[in-house]
Design an enzyme around this catalytic site. Structure first.
Site, PDB file in Angstrom:
ATOM      1  N   HIS B 178      36.524  81.547  83.014  1.00 22.85           N
ATOM      2  CA  HIS B 178      38.042  82.136  83.889  1.00 22.85           C
ATOM      3  C   HIS B 178      38.360  81.389  82.209  1.00 22.85           C
ATOM      4  O   HIS B 178      38.882  81.108  80.890  1.00 22.85           O
ATOM      5  CB  HIS B 178      38.027  79.959  84.015  1.00 22.85           C
ATOM      6  CG  HIS B 178      37.246  80.123  85.288  1.00 22.85           C
ATOM      7  ND1 HIS B 178      36.189  79.269  85.709  1.00 22.85           N
ATOM      8  CD2 HIS B 178      37.198  81.025  86.235  1.00 22.85           C
ATOM      9  CE1 HIS B 178      35.867  79.258  87.313  1.00 22.85           C
ATOM     10  NE2 HIS B 178      36.666  80.555  87.253  1.00 22.85           N
ATOM     11  N   ALA B 179      39.719  83.212  82.389  1.00 19.35           N
ATOM     12  CA  ALA B 179      40.860  82.928  81.325  1.00 19.35           C
ATOM     13  C   ALA B 179      41.256  82.125  80.912  1.00 19.35           C
ATOM     14  O   ALA B 179      41.987  81.810  79.732  1.00 19.35           O
ATOM     15  CB  ALA B 179      41.212  84.495  81.912  1.00 19.35           C
ATOM     16  N   ARG B 180      41.939  81.038  81.621  1.00 20.48           N
ATOM     17  CA  ARG B 180      43.052  79.863  81.560  1.00 20.48           C
ATOM     18  C   ARG B 180      42.319  79.094  80.960  1.00 20.48           C
ATOM     19  O   ARG B 180      42.704  77.718  80.310  1.00 20.48           O
ATOM     20  CB  ARG B 180      43.604  79.548  82.731  1.00 20.48           C
ATOM     21  CG  ARG B 180      42.758  79.026  83.896  1.00 20.48           C
ATOM     22  CD  ARG B 180      44.384  78.656  85.018  1.00 20.48           C
ATOM     23  NE  ARG B 180      43.348  78.016  86.116  1.00 20.48           N
ATOM     24  CZ  ARG B 180      43.559  78.150  87.519  1.00 20.48           C
ATOM     25  NH1 ARG B 180      44.868  79.246  87.994  1.00 20.48           N
ATOM     26  NH2 ARG B 180      42.774  77.344  88.287  1.00 20.48           N
ATOM     27  N   GLU B 181      41.214  78.464  80.790  1.00 24.61           N
ATOM     28  CA  GLU B 181      41.246  77.424  80.428  1.00 24.61           C
ATOM     29  C   GLU B 181      40.414  77.743  78.776  1.00 24.61           C
ATOM     30  O   GLU B 181      38.444  77.946  78.197  1.00 24.61           O
ATOM     31  CB  GLU B 181      39.145  77.622  80.682  1.00 24.61           C
ATOM     32  CG  GLU B 181      39.466  76.955  82.044  1.00 24.61           C
ATOM     33  CD  GLU B 181      38.578  76.911  82.803  1.00 24.61           C
ATOM     34  OE1 GLU B 181      37.222  76.940  83.079  1.00 24.61           O
ATOM     35  OE2 GLU B 181      38.713  76.548  85.049  1.00 24.61           O
ATOM     36  N   ARG B 241      43.708  83.265  86.259  1.00 23.70           N
ATOM     37  CA  ARG B 241      42.101  82.123  86.053  1.00 23.70           C
ATOM     38  C   ARG B 241      40.803  83.443  86.281  1.00 23.70           C
ATOM     39  O   ARG B 241      39.656  83.536  85.533  1.00 23.70           O
ATOM     40  CB  ARG B 241      41.509  81.269  87.016  1.00 23.70           C
ATOM     41  CG  ARG B 241      39.983  81.067  87.370  1.00 23.70           C
ATOM     42  CD  ARG B 241      40.522  80.207  88.553  1.00 23.70           C
ATOM     43  NE  ARG B 241      38.693  79.974  89.564  1.00 23.70           N
ATOM     44  CZ  ARG B 241      37.659  78.998  89.036  1.00 23.70           C
ATOM     45  NH1 ARG B 241      38.462  77.885  88.390  1.00 23.70           N
ATOM     46  NH2 ARG B 241      36.851  78.682  89.444  1.00 23.70           N
ATOM     47  N   ASN B 258      33.571  83.942  88.445  1.00 20.69           N
ATOM     48  CA  ASN B 258      32.455  82.605  88.678  1.00 20.69           C
ATOM     49  C   ASN B 258      31.917  82.119  89.869  1.00 20.69           C
ATOM     50  O   ASN B 258      31.161  81.355  90.535  1.00 20.69           O
ATOM     51  CB  ASN B 258      32.926  80.644  88.001  1.00 20.69           C
ATOM     52  CG  ASN B 258      31.263  80.514  88.238  1.00 20.69           C
ATOM     53  OD1 ASN B 258      30.132  80.478  87.527  1.00 20.69           O
ATOM     54  ND2 ASN B 258      32.017  79.036  87.636  1.00 20.69           N
ATOM     55  N   ARG B 259      32.026  82.900  91.590  1.00 15.68           N
ATOM     56  CA  ARG B 259      32.329  83.386  92.431  1.00 15.68           C
ATOM     57  C   ARG B 259      31.205  84.744  92.532  1.00 15.68           C
ATOM     58  O   ARG B 259      31.694  84.993  94.300  1.00 15.68           O
ATOM     59  CB  ARG B 259      33.156  82.754  93.462  1.00 15.68           C
ATOM     60  CG  ARG B 259      33.687  81.713  92.958  1.00 15.68           C
ATOM     61  CD  ARG B 259      33.089  80.490  93.602  1.00 15.68           C
ATOM     62  NE  ARG B 259      33.713  78.771  93.065  1.00 15.68           N
ATOM     63  CZ  ARG B 259      33.958  78.533  92.036  1.00 15.68           C
ATOM     64  NH1 ARG B 259      32.975  78.463  91.388  1.00 15.68           N
ATOM     65  NH2 ARG B 259      34.481  77.653  91.695  1.00 15.68           N
ATOM     66  N   HIS B 310      34.229  75.083  80.158  1.00 20.80           N
ATOM     67  CA  HIS B 310      34.689  76.086  81.176  1.00 20.80           C
ATOM     68  C   HIS B 310      35.559  74.279  81.356  1.00 20.80           C
ATOM     69  O   HIS B 310      34.813  73.242  80.312  1.00 20.80           O
ATOM     70  CB  HIS B 310      34.455  75.598  82.986  1.00 20.80           C
ATOM     71  CG  HIS B 310      33.295  76.382  83.565  1.00 20.80           C
ATOM     72  ND1 HIS B 310      33.632  77.487  83.928  1.00 20.80           N
ATOM     73  CD2 HIS B 310      32.102  77.063  83.416  1.00 20.80           C
ATOM     74  CE1 HIS B 310      33.388  79.074  84.687  1.00 20.80           C
ATOM     75  NE2 HIS B 310      31.972  78.233  83.703  1.00 20.80           N
ATOM     76  N   SER B 311      36.432  74.445  81.873  1.00 23.76           N
ATOM     77  CA  SER B 311      37.311  73.258  81.383  1.00 23.76           C
ATOM     78  C   SER B 311      38.217  72.679  82.863  1.00 23.76           C
ATOM     79  O   SER B 311      38.744  74.285  83.540  1.00 23.76           O
ATOM     80  CB  SER B 311      38.286  73.481  80.039  1.00 23.76           C
ATOM     81  OG  SER B 311      39.568  73.924  80.436  1.00 23.76           O
ATOM     82  N   TYR B 312      39.111  71.827  83.347  1.00 25.66           N
ATOM     83  CA  TYR B 312      38.840  70.509  82.556  1.00 25.66           C
ATOM     84  C   TYR B 312      37.644  69.638  83.166  1.00 25.66           C
ATOM     85  O   TYR B 312      38.138  70.056  84.755  1.00 25.66           O
ATOM     86  CB  TYR B 312      39.899  70.359  82.150  1.00 25.66           C
ATOM     87  CG  TYR B 312      40.808  69.795  83.046  1.00 25.66           C
ATOM     88  CD1 TYR B 312      41.804  71.137  83.266  1.00 25.66           C
ATOM     89  CD2 TYR B 312      40.717  69.047  83.424  1.00 25.66           C
ATOM     90  CE1 TYR B 312      42.598  71.762  84.921  1.00 25.66           C
ATOM     91  CE2 TYR B 312      42.402  69.336  84.890  1.00 25.66           C
ATOM     92  CZ  TYR B 312      43.136  69.863  85.277  1.00 25.66           C
ATOM     93  OH  TYR B 312      43.513  69.887  86.962  1.00 25.66           O
ATOM     94  N   GLU B 384      32.006  71.360  82.406  1.00 22.31           N
ATOM     95  CA  GLU B 384      34.124  71.190  82.188  1.00 22.31           C
ATOM     96  C   GLU B 384      34.350  70.794  80.504  1.00 22.31           C
ATOM     97  O   GLU B 384      33.664  69.241  81.072  1.00 22.31           O
ATOM     98  CB  GLU B 384      33.975  70.350  83.514  1.00 22.31           C
ATOM     99  CG  GLU B 384      33.774  71.186  84.971  1.00 22.31           C
ATOM    100  CD  GLU B 384      34.776  72.799  84.683  1.00 22.31           C
ATOM    101  OE1 GLU B 384      35.794  72.655  84.267  1.00 22.31           O
ATOM    102  OE2 GLU B 384      34.801  73.470  86.149  1.00 22.31           O
TER     103      GLU B 384
END
Lengths: 301, 423
Positions: B178-181, B241, B258-259, B310-312, B384
């Site tokens: 997920h790009a924004r993490e 994301r 991730n889906r 991942h986060s958060y 996470e």
């Protein structure tokens, strides 16, 4: 936002049905028994109807999450139903006691239970601890208990929260800082304005911290109002702050905040006008949902 | 012991090159007490010029002797005449010293390059890819493997940590799906450096894990998305994301990677709306990024653990995401996750909650951890990382190193457990 909300609504009712169908598939070795066949047929028809989008009034009151189906009574404190309810209580706590120098965050849920109430709502009883983000990792934890009632009405309405935190009055008052901050920015020539706090790299200047906390407190009003058992909101950024002309000796601030909803992963944008003074605390005067989704036409609820 | 000797020899070699050219190291496996006595006598003879690296003590332990080139024939003849078995374990000591010196120079180079690398900062894709090259070019342990390209035609790389063998049982760790993490990529960069360090400095349990298993670390699983988040500080970019593929809706791009896995794809734990953040895509593995990883792992065929960062929210989770029933290995996975979170907590006091994806976050269909588990990779976990919502995706860079280190404590526990519990 309409697009996300609609798919969530659809998802929520189909999810419990699908989960039922899946559960019976997994747990049963005699798939061809009558009750299971009927259940499966019902679920298929139900899913079909969901797709066709009947008007909300015709939706039967199915429990909203598969998790709930199993657990009325004690809830696992580390699971999301308890945590979501606790976050709602947190939003309420922040609307009442948040300030430029105080924002509360959830530390952990100790105990939780839930029960259905008349008129189709669901009441959560929670025992949890919070910390003040402004005092960093050094701060003490406050023990709280809350009753959070999620109404289950046709149109969304805000949850109702009753909250008690021990020693709330005794935690370090930040009177001096609040007064200094107020005096600095109440003069007519103060015109604070900033964007992207924190920035992409998580940077936030000392000077911006109180404004960010105010945004977080003001956003709590929105997050509290918009919350349901199927949401878990958090503010991920103060997109902008623009000081307006002070009115009635209140600092007037226009914020644009970005909220993140954990279950749907959507980022929602709200513009709001808030006032603050050390005496009156934070008040939110106007809120306006701002579309980010290209085909959204009207806000949720 | 031998290391000191090598360093000493190196110093000597600086003054006089060719000191050990042609010398060999013989390993003697004495078979009787008589033979031990012969060797002891040989050792006492200081004029022999033989350099006993280990002493003749008993038949239980081999005796290593560096034999000068000029004495080789005589010594080997002597051993043969006395029926003392031996093998040549170093064919040319000088050559070995040169190789070791070259490796030390390479390591020093890598150290200075990685020492100057700022782990306490978020870097763009190009910088991360350059860092991966630095690691791979200066270490026999690490190689960079290209597993395919993204939708926008960027290379997808995984770092392979291996001491040899042929498709050893392996551990998979990915970040940045997920790009924004951003904290997940930053943590993985630090982890790559730390694994290399721990191996070089012989710090348990890394060397013993790597003697039996390989580690594959994919620092950026969604390069297109990551580049997009760097395009500008505008929230539309920074909070991206998904992938960056075109969808059936020309106004909306990207699929939630991730889906998109083939694990109960199509269920309610994902969206079928291309504009949604958790859009699952038109079909399982429709996204080239997911297809590349899945193909790589399946064709390798010997992965024993699959972990994704991942986060958060500070959670350590295990399957299932798609359904609320317990996975068959629920008890064991919960115990491992619990112990792992305790290890994490021991570093900085950070508290992680443990549970299945379904119960802890929400129902999720098409998730990578479910995919791995359903394919028989038992030890599958999703992390996470920090924090719990104060900064969320915008975690300050000054938290990167402590986040990475506590995550390392957790991963180390899991990797050691996986290594100790082969299946």
């Amino acid at each position: 936002m309409l697009c996300a909300h609609w798919s969530r609504l659809r998802r929520v009712s189909s999810r419990s049905c699908c989960a039922t169908a899946l559960r019976s598939t997994h747990s049963s070795t005699r798939l061809s028994s009558s009750p299971e066949r009927i259940m499966k047929t019902f679920c298929s028809v139900w899913l079909l109807l969901s797709v066709v989008e009947l008007s909300p009034a015709q939706e039967p009151p199915l429990p909203e999450t598969a998790e709930d189906m199993a657990s009325t009574g004690d809830l696992e404190p580390t699971h999301y139903p308890a945590r979501r309810a606790a976050q709602v209580a947190l939003h309420y706590l922040n609307t009442r006691h948040g300030s430029p120098f105080r924002v509360f965050g959830l530390q952990q849920v100790h105990k939780a239970s839930a029960e259905d109430v008349e008129a189709g709502g669901r009441k959560y009883k929670l025992d949890f601890s919070v910390t003040d983000w402004a005092s960093g990792s050094a701060g003490p934890a406050l023990r709280c208990s809350a009753d959070v009632l999620f109404p289950r009405t046709e149109r969304h309405s805000a949850p109702d929260v009753k909250l008690r935190c021990e020693a709330l009055q005794q935690i370090n008052r930040t009177v001096q800082e609040e007064e200094a901050f107020y005096q600095k920015h109440i003069p007519p020539d103060s015109a604070v304005s900033a964007r992207d706090i924190p920035d992409s790299y998580g940077n936030m200047s000392e000077e911006m911290q109180p404004f960010w906390r105010l945004a977080r407190v003001a956003a709590s009003f929105i997050m509290l109002r918009e919350s349901s058992e199927n949401t878990e909101f958090n503010m991920v950024q103060m997109a902008s702050v623009t000081q307006q002309e002070s009115s009635e000796e209140q600092l007037m601030l226009e914020f644009v905040v970005l909220l993140h909803d954990l279950p749907s992963q959507e980022i929602v944008q709200w513009k709001l006008l808030a006032s603050w003074s050390p005496d009156r605390g934070v008040r939110v005067l106007q809120t306006e949902w701002q579309p980010r989704c290209p085909h959204a036409t009207k806000p949720p609820n | 012991m031998r290391l000191y000797l090598a360093v000493f020899a190196l110093l000597a070699a600086v003054h006089c090159e060719e000191l050990f050219n042609g010398d060999q190291v013989l390993r003697i496996n004495a078979e009787s007490e008589d033979q031990i006595q012969i060797l002891k006598k040989l050792e006492r003879d200081v004029d022999s010029g033989l350099d006993f690296w280990t002493h003749a003590v008993s038949t239980e332990q081999p005796v290593d002797i560096r034999v000068p080139h000029s004495s080789l024939y005589a010594v080997k003849d002597f051993l043969k005449k006395n029926n003392i078995p031996f093998t040549v374990i170093i064919n040319n000591v000088q050559e070995r010293l040169v190789r070791e010196r070259e490796e030390m120079v390479r390591n020093a180079e890598m150290e200075s390059k990685t020492k100057s690398f700022n782990f306490a900062a978020y870097h763009d894709l190009e910088t991360i890819y350059n860092f991966m090259d630095t690691l791979a070019n200066h270490s026999k342990l690490i190689s960079k493997v290209k597993i395919g390209s993204t939708y926008e035609n960027r290379s997808m790389y995984v770092l392979k940590f291996s001491t040899g063998g042929e498709k050893r049982p392996a551990i998979w760790i990915d970040a940045g799906i997920h790009a924004r993490e951003w904290i997940s990529h930053a943590t993985a960069v630090w982890l790559a450096d730390q694994i290399a360090k721990d191996f070089k400095e012989n710090r348990a349990p890394v060397p013993s894990i790597l003697s039996k298993m390989d580690i594959y670390l994919m620092i950026v699983a969604n390069p297109d998305g990551y580049v997009f988040t760097h395009r500008s500080s505008n929230p539309l970019y920074r909070f991206w994301r998904k992938s960056r593929s075109a969808t059936s809706n020309p106004k909306c791009h990207g699929v939630d990677l991730n889906r998109n896995w083939d694990a109960e794809f199509g269920g309610p734990g994902a969206s079928d709306d291309p504009c949604a953040e958790d859009y699952r895509g038109p079909s399982a593995q429709s996204e080239i990024e997911v297809k590349n990883i899945a193909k790589f792992i399946m064709s390798h065929g010997n992965f024993k653990s699959f972990m994704t960062l991942h986060s958060y929210m500070q959670l350590l989770m295990y399957p299932y995401g798609y359904i609320g029933i317990d996975a068959p290995d629920q008890t064991e996975l919960h115990d491992v996750a619990t112990m792992s979170s305790k290890a994490l907590n021991s570093w900085h006091g950070t508290v992680y909650k443990v549970g299945s994806i379904f119960h802890t976050i929400d129902q999720a269909n098409g998730a990578s951890v479910d995919w791995a588990y359903l394919r028989g990779i038992k030890y599958s976990f999703a992390f996470e990382l920090r924090d719990t919502g104060k900064y969320g995706f915008l975690l300050p860079a000054d938290q990167i190193v402590s986040t990475a280190r506590e995550t390392w404590f957790a991963l180390r526990y899991i990797m050691k457990y996986v290594c100790d519990h082969p299946y």
